[in-house]
Structure formats: structure tokens, C-alpha cells
Write an enzyme that holds these catalytic residues in place. Structure first.
Site, short mmCIF file in Angstrom:
data_model
loop_
_atom_site.label_atom_id
_atom_site.label_comp_id
_atom_site.label_asym_id
_atom_site.label_seq_id
_atom_site.Cartn_x
_atom_site.Cartn_y
_atom_site.Cartn_z
N SER A 265 12.38 -19.02 14.51
CA SER A 265 11.89 -19.04 14.32
C SER A 265 11.50 -19.88 13.30
O SER A 265 11.46 -20.89 13.75
CB SER A 265 11.34 -17.39 13.28
OG SER A 265 10.40 -16.83 12.89
N LYS A 269 12.46 -24.04 14.11
CA LYS A 269 11.95 -24.93 13.38
C LYS A 269 13.23 -25.92 12.91
O LYS A 269 12.88 -26.63 12.83
CB LYS A 269 10.44 -25.35 12.14
CG LYS A 269 9.50 -23.79 13.28
CD LYS A 269 9.34 -23.42 11.76
CE LYS A 269 7.94 -22.26 11.57
NZ LYS A 269 7.32 -21.64 12.13
N TRP A 356 1.54 -14.96 17.93
CA TRP A 356 1.74 -15.81 17.01
C TRP A 356 1.86 -17.11 16.69
O TRP A 356 1.76 -18.17 16.31
CB TRP A 356 2.14 -14.22 15.73
CG TRP A 356 1.96 -15.66 14.39
CD1 TRP A 356 3.28 -15.38 13.53
CD2 TRP A 356 1.09 -15.58 13.21
NE1 TRP A 356 2.85 -16.36 12.45
CE2 TRP A 356 1.93 -16.00 12.65
CE3 TRP A 356 -0.71 -15.55 13.40
CZ2 TRP A 356 0.89 -16.94 10.92
CZ3 TRP A 356 -1.06 -15.86 12.68
CH2 TRP A 356 -0.63 -16.18 11.14
N HIS A 411 9.41 -10.76 18.87
CA HIS A 411 9.17 -12.26 17.69
C HIS A 411 11.17 -11.68 17.24
O HIS A 411 11.29 -11.11 16.38
CB HIS A 411 9.10 -11.89 17.24
CG HIS A 411 9.33 -13.50 15.57
ND1 HIS A 411 9.15 -14.62 16.04
CD2 HIS A 411 9.38 -13.13 14.86
CE1 HIS A 411 9.34 -15.71 15.64
NE2 HIS A 411 9.74 -14.57 14.85
C1 GTR Z 1 6.28 -16.24 9.67
C2 GTR Z 1 5.32 -17.89 10.05
C3 GTR Z 1 6.81 -17.95 10.83
C4 GTR Z 1 7.96 -17.93 11.40
C5 GTR Z 1 7.93 -16.59 11.12
C6 GTR Z 1 10.18 -16.33 10.59
O1 GTR Z 1 6.10 -15.52 9.22
O2 GTR Z 1 4.40 -17.33 10.22
O3 GTR Z 1 6.03 -19.65 11.55
O4 GTR Z 1 7.87 -19.52 10.79
O5 GTR Z 1 7.41 -15.86 10.04
O6 GTR Z 1 10.17 -17.15 10.28
O7 GTR Z 1 10.32 -15.31 10.34
#
Ligand code: GTR
Length: 429
Positions: A265, A269, A356, A411
Site C-alpha cells: 500500500s 509506493k 481502489w 487489500h
Molecule cells: C489508503 C490510500 C491508499 C493506500 C492505503 C494504505 O487510504 O488511499 O493510497 O496507500 O491507504 O496505505 O493503506
């Protein structure tokens, strides 16, 4: 309330946009509504010349793309500084006797200030230095294994994913909470080491105007940087990963030339940016990194540049906010972030229910990074030629230097994801 103000508020509430107040568009999940877009070509230089040799990529084009990501996306990071480290505890019979567990304090000192982060390191019981995975964790090193000896984070901690919070202070209640994301025994059994750091030790994850954590150490340096290009938190976390690699390179139990960086997540990045900026990472893994990570920004599917910058103003540099709802103006897109890792191994993982993060956009970024891998004389995605179509769920692409899979489910990082990373590591580390 003044009657005119009241009337204006009423109109504003009834007719969004009537007062010129920008309303963020609803998130798009419809493939038919993805805007037409043209991606910047990784193999055409800023001057418009075709890049036709590995030398030209390495000496000219790669640097151009890296500069654009620094100036317009993640921000500029300071040069490396020396780190000190100290082993604070050792367990020679961890994980049922299969592993050595060490906790280290890694300290960066600068201008009378210092920042210390704790690194938890597992290595298999062997005399030879091992290849290893390095990754940041979200909740504290003590959540990775239910071992009472692992210390709690000393500083800021975030609320847990289930919404529960320790009031920004870690407690033993979270111990072992993240074991499913960190299958230490599986990693050890396959002959790899694992090093992990709690990301909040490097930079707390909230918008404080780039002032706390690692940013504080370099405040005077940041003054010399154009305010639009000052490093955000992702760049700060990536800088911490590079300093951790400095320590691993000198570690007798680890082969520092064979270290993979991985993250999930926002930390996916981060691993991509760490891999792009630090060529010592031999293998780079992005797990469900989505917008600002592996996904193409121009598709504006699921999370968009505008949404991410509004929700997390501290992740990217200020210049990145100029592209909110203007993705087509970005001088780069995220296939080029993956291309910056070439010719080293990279693996991008998506999940079916994680729309997402735009799984298709993540696949396409791999696809469009492929020509750079091939120019550099390696296979890219899928071996001898890239697949025309995105693979079905749970059909990993493990041939070539770019790995990809779409896992069934949501996720998360799961043992299934790790199985693929380990297989890919066996081939490339
Ligand atoms: C979310 C965000 C994502 C992702 C995620 C995370 O809220 O929109 O880009 O990075 O968090 O890191 O868990």
C-alpha cells in the site's frame, strides 16, 4: 447569520459547484469511463530523441525521468549520511530454533540532532550470509511476531486498521497482530533473512508540514530546496530504507548485494521509490501500492491524484498537488517509476477486490515498463514477449524480470503473495 451569507450557503448546499467550490468527482470504477490518455514514452528523451542503447538509457534518459519524479511527485531527498547502529538484543533460537532474531537501533545524526529507528532482523541458522527482504511495517515491530521480547515503538503510532487505537502509543495489545503479513517461518525456511522497521519511527504518518521525524533532521537542508520540491513522507520513508540497507550491507549474517525491498500500500509506493532511487536494491516488490505507486495516474480509476493529495497532503511533494484532476499534465506516469528499476527484478501484486488501487492500471504500468527492460537486454514481463491481456486471478506471471499477479481477495499482504515473491527471489536474488 447575515442573510446573504445564509442564502449563499443554501445555494452552495443545493447546487454543488454553484459557488465555484470544486467538488472532487466521485471515484470511477467503470472501465468505459477511463479517459483517453497518452502515456509519456520512457524511451523518448526530453529533446525528442529515441533511446536506442542501454548506454543512452543509463546515462541520459533514466536521469531525466528520475529528475521529474523528484521534482513533481515525491520531492527531493538529501544525500546519504552515515548511520550508526547497535545490536540491542539477540535470540539465537527464535522461530522454534530455526532463526536468529536481532533487534538493532539505527541512528542518524545531523547537526546536533538525531533520529533512531529500531530494526528487527531474522536470519536462518546458517554460517553463510543470506539474501534478505527489507520492508517497513505499519504498526510496530512487535506486531510482526508474538515474541514478548520485541520492543514496542517508542514514538507516535497510528490507529489500527480495525479503527482501534492505543491513543498514539503502542501497547502490548497489538503484539503479533500482523503475523499474516509477515510469514517469518516461511521466509526462514526458504533460506532468506527478513529485516523490518516500523515506518512511524522514520516519519510519523500525518500532515505536519514536513517538520517532524526524518524531515526535522534535515530542516536546514530543506530550506535550500524549492518549497514545491521538498520531500514528502514517502521520500522520507524511502530514505530510511536506504539507511537500513547501509547497515545490512555491513552485516555479517546478510548478503547486502542481495536485498529485496518490499512494501504494502503506501509502503508499496515507498518501496518503488526506494528501488528507483537506490540501485543497490536488487529486487523491488510493490504489494497493492495503487495510486502514486504502481498504478497509472492517467487512468484516474479508483483513487486519483487529487484524492490522494487531499487525503494525504504529506505523502508527496507540493508540486504533485498541481496535477489534482489534471493527470494528463503530469510529465511522467508510473510505468516510468517501474522502468527506473530496470534491469533489476521488480514484482507488482494486485488484488481483485482492491479496485481502489486499480489492478488494471498496475498491470498496464508493468506492461508499459517492459520495453525498457528489453532495451537493457533482459526479459521484461512474461518472458519472450509481454502478454496482450491482463492475467486472470491467481495466475502469476513469473517469467522475465517483471513479475505480476492479481490475487483473489482484498487489500492485504498474504502468504500467497509471499509465495510468489519467494519464487521470484529464488530466480533473481
Ligand atoms: C489508503 C490510500 C491508499 C493506500 C492505503 C494504505 O487510504 O488511499 O493510497 O496507500 O491507504 O496505505 O493503506
Amino acid at each position: 447569520m447575515n442573510r446573504i451569507v445564509f442564502l449563499l450557503l443554501l445555494i452552495g448546499a443545493m447546487v454543488p459547484g454553484a459557488l465555484g467550490i470544486a467538488q472532487p468527482p466521485a471515484a470511477n470504477y467503470d472501465e468505459a469511463k477511463v479517459p483517453a490518455y497518452e502515456l509519456p514514452d520512457p524511451l523518448i528523451t526530453a529533446a525528442g530523441a529515441a533511446v536506442d542503447s542501454p548506454k543512452q538509457w543509463q546515462e541520459e534518459r533514466r536521469g531525466e525521468i528520475l529528475e521529474l519524479f523528484r521534482g513533481q511527485v515525491f520531492g527531493r531527498s538529501p544525500d546519504p549520511v552515515e548511520v550508526e547502529h547497535r545490536v540491542v538484543s539477540v535470540d539465537k533460537a527464535a522461530i522454534g530454533g530455526k532463526a536468529v532474531r536481532r533487534e538493532m537501533d539505527v541512528t542518524i545524526r545531523r547537526g546536533g540532532r538525531s533520529l533512531t529507528f529500531a530494526m528487527l532482523v531474522y536470519t536462518p541458522q546458517t554460517d553463510a550470509p543470506v539474501p534478505a527482504f527489507l520492508g517497513l511495517n505499519f504498526q510496530g515491530n512487535h506486531t510482526v511476531e508474538p515474541d514478548p521480547a520485541i520492543r514496542l515503538p517508542a514514538g507516535w503510532v497510528r490507529a489500527r486498521d480495525d479503527g482501534s487505537t492505543d491513543g498514539n502509543r503502542a501497547t502490548d495489545g497489538g503484539r503479533g497482530n500482523s503475523v499474516s503479513a509477515w510469514p517469518v517461518e516461511m521466509i526462514i525456511d526458504r533460506g532468506y533473512g527478513l529485516a523490518t522497521i516500523y515506518y512511524g519511527d522514520i516519519d510519523p504518518d500525518f500532515d505536519d508540514g514536513f517538520e517532524n521525524g526524518i524531515h526535522a533532521l534535515f530542516a536546514d537542508w530543506a530550506e535550500s530546496i524549492d518549497p514545491g520540491q521538498r520531500w514528502g513522507s514517502i521520500a522520507g520513508w524511502a530514505y530510511g530504507l536506504s539507511r537500513a540497507l547501509d547497515v545490512l550491507e555491513a552485516d555479517p549474517l546478510i548478503d547486502g548485494s542481495r536485498v529485496a525491498v518490499l512494501g504494502h500500500s503506501r509502503l508499496g509506493k515507498t518501496s518503488l521509490w526506494a528501488g528507483a532511487t537506490d540501485e543497490r536494491f536488487k529486487f523491488v516488490i510493490s504489494n497493492n501500492s495503487g495510486c502514486g505507486g504502481a498504478a497509472l495516474s492517467r487512468r484516474a480509476f479508483g483513487e486519483t491524484v487529487g484524492r490522494i493529495n487531499r487525503s494525504f497532503p504529506h505523502w508527496f511533494c507540493k508540486n504533485h498537488h498541481e496535477y489534482n484532476e489534471m493527470e494528463s499534465q503530469l510529465p511522467v506516469d508510473h510505468h516510468q517509476l517501474i522502468a527506473l528499476i530496470a534491469p533489476r527484478a521488480v514484482y507488482v501484486a494486485s488484488a481483485t477486490a482492491d479496485r481502489w488501487a486499480d489492478p488494471k492500471g498496475e498491470f498496464l504500468a508493468c506492461f508499459h515498463a517492459d520495453p525498457v527492460y528489453r532495451l537493457l537486454g533482459t526479459d521484461g514481463l512474461g518472458g519472450s514477449a509481454p502478454p496482450e491481456e491482463m492475467p486472470a486471478a491467481d495466475q502469476p506471471i513469473l517469467t522475465g524480470r517483471i513479475g505480476y499477479h492479481l490475487r483473489s481477495g482484498g487489500h492485504a499482504v498474504t502468504p500467497y503473495d509471499w509465495e510468489q515473491y519467494l519464487t521470484f527471489a529464488d530466480r533473481h536474488l
